[in-house]
Design a protein around this motif. Structure first.
Motif, PDB file in Angstrom:
ATOM      1  N   GLU A  37       0.823  -1.213   0.000  1.00  0.00           N
ATOM      2  CA  GLU A  37       0.000   0.000   0.000  1.00  0.00           C
ATOM      3  C   GLU A  37       0.859   1.266   0.000  1.00  0.00           C
ATOM      4  O   GLU A  37       0.552   2.222  -0.710  1.00  0.00           O
ATOM      5  N   LEU A  38       1.930   1.271   0.783  1.00  0.00           N
ATOM      6  CA  LEU A  38       2.794   2.456   0.816  1.00  0.00           C
ATOM      7  C   LEU A  38       3.500   2.646  -0.527  1.00  0.00           C
ATOM      8  O   LEU A  38       3.654   3.768  -1.003  1.00  0.00           O
ATOM      9  N   TYR A  39       3.906   1.546  -1.166  1.00  0.00           N
ATOM     10  CA  TYR A  39       4.523   1.640  -2.487  1.00  0.00           C
ATOM     11  C   TYR A  39       3.523   2.214  -3.495  1.00  0.00           C
ATOM     12  O   TYR A  39       3.864   3.082  -4.293  1.00  0.00           O
ATOM     13  N   ALA A  40       2.290   1.750  -3.423  1.00  0.00           N
ATOM     14  CA  ALA A  40       1.260   2.250  -4.343  1.00  0.00           C
ATOM     15  C   ALA A  40       1.033   3.745  -4.136  1.00  0.00           C
ATOM     16  O   ALA A  40       0.895   4.492  -5.102  1.00  0.00           O
ATOM     17  N   LEU A  41       1.008   4.174  -2.896  1.00  0.00           N
ATOM     18  CA  LEU A  41       0.817   5.603  -2.615  1.00  0.00           C
ATOM     19  C   LEU A  41       1.988   6.427  -3.138  1.00  0.00           C
ATOM     20  O   LEU A  41       1.795   7.487  -3.730  1.00  0.00           O
ATOM     21  N   GLU A  42       3.210   5.939  -2.924  1.00  0.00           N
ATOM     22  CA  GLU A  42       4.386   6.657  -3.404  1.00  0.00           C
ATOM     23  C   GLU A  42       4.393   6.736  -4.921  1.00  0.00           C
ATOM     24  O   GLU A  42       4.715   7.766  -5.495  1.00  0.00           O
ATOM     25  N   THR A  43       4.037   5.657  -5.573  1.00  0.00           N
ATOM     26  CA  THR A  43       3.998   5.627  -7.029  1.00  0.00           C
ATOM     27  C   THR A  43       2.934   6.595  -7.550  1.00  0.00           C
ATOM     28  O   THR A  43       3.164   7.317  -8.513  1.00  0.00           O
ATOM     29  N   GLU A  44       1.794   6.605  -6.909  1.00  0.00           N
ATOM     30  CA  GLU A  44       0.698   7.496  -7.298  1.00  0.00           C
ATOM     31  C   GLU A  44       1.117   8.956  -7.157  1.00  0.00           C
ATOM     32  O   GLU A  44       0.830   9.784  -8.017  1.00  0.00           O
ATOM     33  N   GLU A  45       1.823   9.279  -6.092  1.00  0.00           N
ATOM     34  CA  GLU A  45       2.256  10.662  -5.854  1.00  0.00           C
ATOM     35  C   GLU A  45       3.285  11.117  -6.879  1.00  0.00           C
ATOM     36  O   GLU A  45       3.384  12.295  -7.182  1.00  0.00           O
ATOM     37  N   ARG A  46       4.057  10.164  -7.426  1.00  0.00           N
ATOM     38  CA  ARG A  46       5.087  10.513  -8.403  1.00  0.00           C
ATOM     39  C   ARG A  46       4.582  10.428  -9.834  1.00  0.00           C
ATOM     40  O   ARG A  46       5.332  10.643 -10.770  1.00  0.00           O
TER      41      ARG A  46
END
Length: 63
Positions: free
Chosen positions: A46-55
């Motif tokens: 989930e944290l990876y998905a959030l980071e990817t979404e933000e970038r």
């Protein structure tokens, strides 16, 4: 390891049975370790998905 806290959860009997099978087969030492591993993996995902979404590329550039 940091100090552990107790968190109470309710799970369907089928999940408990599956965890118990993994413990019996020696895959994990306890139900707690199974749950800790599952939570770690979920948080990483989930944290990876959030980071990817933000970038991600802003919409106005894609148009």
């Amino acid at each position: 390891m940091s100090r552990m806290k107790i968190v109470s959860v309710q799970l369907p009997q089928g999940l408990i049975n599956a965890m118990d099978q993994l413990v019996r087969k020696g895959v994990y030492p306890s139900r707690s370790e199974i749950i800790r591993e599952a939570v770690r993996e979920l948080l990483k995902k989930e944290l990876y998905a959030l980071e990817t979404e933000e970038r991600s590329t802003p919409e106005y550039i894609l148009k």
